[in-house]
Enzyme design. Structure first.
Site, PDB file in Angstrom:
ATOM      1  N   HIS A 119       0.665  -1.120   0.126  1.00 44.51           N
ATOM      2  CA  HIS A 119       0.099   0.058   0.112  1.00 44.51           C
ATOM      3  C   HIS A 119       0.863   1.169  -0.050  1.00 44.51           C
ATOM      4  O   HIS A 119       1.775   1.412   0.549  1.00 44.51           O
ATOM      5  CB  HIS A 119      -0.954   0.003   1.141  1.00 44.51           C
ATOM      6  CG  HIS A 119      -0.086  -0.061   2.465  1.00 44.51           C
ATOM      7  ND1 HIS A 119       0.234   1.080   3.270  1.00 44.51           N
ATOM      8  CD2 HIS A 119       0.249  -0.902   3.099  1.00 44.51           C
ATOM      9  CE1 HIS A 119       0.845   0.880   4.380  1.00 44.51           C
ATOM     10  NE2 HIS A 119       0.713  -0.356   4.192  1.00 44.51           N
ATOM     11  N   ASP A 120       0.249   2.234  -0.779  1.00 44.93           N
ATOM     12  CA  ASP A 120       1.032   3.538  -0.576  1.00 44.93           C
ATOM     13  C   ASP A 120       2.257   3.704  -1.353  1.00 44.93           C
ATOM     14  O   ASP A 120       3.092   4.473  -1.343  1.00 44.93           O
ATOM     15  CB  ASP A 120       0.990   4.183   0.884  1.00 44.93           C
ATOM     16  CG  ASP A 120      -0.291   4.384   1.442  1.00 44.93           C
ATOM     17  OD1 ASP A 120      -1.077   5.321   0.693  1.00 44.93           O
ATOM     18  OD2 ASP A 120      -0.520   3.706   2.383  1.00 44.93           O
ATOM     19  N   GLY A 137       4.675  -1.490   2.473  1.00 39.87           N
ATOM     20  CA  GLY A 137       4.077  -0.168   2.249  1.00 39.87           C
ATOM     21  C   GLY A 137       4.775   1.043   2.395  1.00 39.87           C
ATOM     22  O   GLY A 137       6.149   1.142   2.898  1.00 39.87           O
TER      23      GLY A 137
END
Length: 255
Positions: A119-120, A137
């Protein structure tokens, strides 16, 4: 172009030229641009925006919720550019509201089998992530970087442009542009000379980056002291890229 055994949510937006294989599921909020080919048994969830002429192979999972325990179902998204190849079993998660709220992948990337993008993350253009490479992440991978097979990258690490990470390496800290890193934990070994040659850098630019590398890693300087010394190498764009990748580090660079 959509196989009768595929499931495409009516709220998804697919260009008429998109090909979708059997037993693939495409969810609501997914947008896919012209020329993209999606194999069988792929799962794509939204909100996700996928650009033109991508190729997504079987069993990939694209745009899934993050397993981050802070994530509570907030609306986040995945953005993917053009001409990417996403091979078998790749997993790509959307962002979280604690950071960018989006995961971003640029264009012309090769994500080989079983790569994971957390994520991100922000992945640039022309990168290669070899089989089973995994980035946690909040990781940044700049243009033309290569992560070899089974490379593991800790959260918030930044990998500079044209860097090369060797097989089975574990990155706790940032890798400056043009640097070759190997080991667990990864350590700097040399500059990515061969990669620079392949991408058209001149002999003088390669020599300048080698000088920059020695200033940073061979003279016993702190990163702050090295940044001052690097300014004496002139205004070559390659040296500027090297300098910027060191200056932006918040986790500290590999040593």
């Amino acid at each position: 172009m959509i196989h009768p055994h595929a499931i495409v949510d009516p709220r998804a937006e697919l260009d008429p030229s998109v090909t979708v294989g059997p037993f693939t599921t495409i969810g609501a909020g997914v947008k896919i641009a012209a020329g993209t080919v999606i194999g069988s048994h792929v799962v794509i969830k939204g909100p996700s925006e996928i650009g033109r002429n991508n190729r997504i192979y079987q069993f990939a999972s694209v745009g899934e919720d993050t397993p981050d325990l802070k994530y509570q179902g907030e609306p986040t998204r995945l953005i993917m550019g053009d001409n990417n190849v996403v091979r078998e079993g790749v997993t790509i998660h959307r962002g979280t509201i604690q950071d960018r709220s989006e995961t971003v992948i640029g264009s012309d990337n090769l994500l080989m089998a079983y790569v994971h993008i957390g994520h991100d993350c922000v992945v640039g253009n022309h990168t290669i992530l070899v089989n089973n490479a995994s980035i946690s992440g909040h990781v940044v991978v700049d243009d033309w970087a290569i992560l070899s097979g089974y490379a593991l990258v800790h959260q918030f690490v930044q990998i500079g442009a044209h860097a090369f990470v060797g097989p089975g390496s574990f990155l706790y800290h940032d890798v400056p542009a043009f640097v070759t890193a190997t080991g667990s934990p990864a350590q700097p070994r040399t500059i990515n000379r061969e990669g620079m040659k392949r991408r058209g850098f001149s002999s003088e630019q390669i020599a300048q980056i080698n000088r920059a590398y020695k200033i940073l890693y061979r003279r016993g300087l702190t990163a702050e002291q090295a940044l001052v010394e690097l300014q004496g190498l002139g205004d070559d764009p390659a040296v500027g890229l090297f300098h910027a990748s060191v200056a932006r580090s918040r986790r500290g660079i590999i040593r």
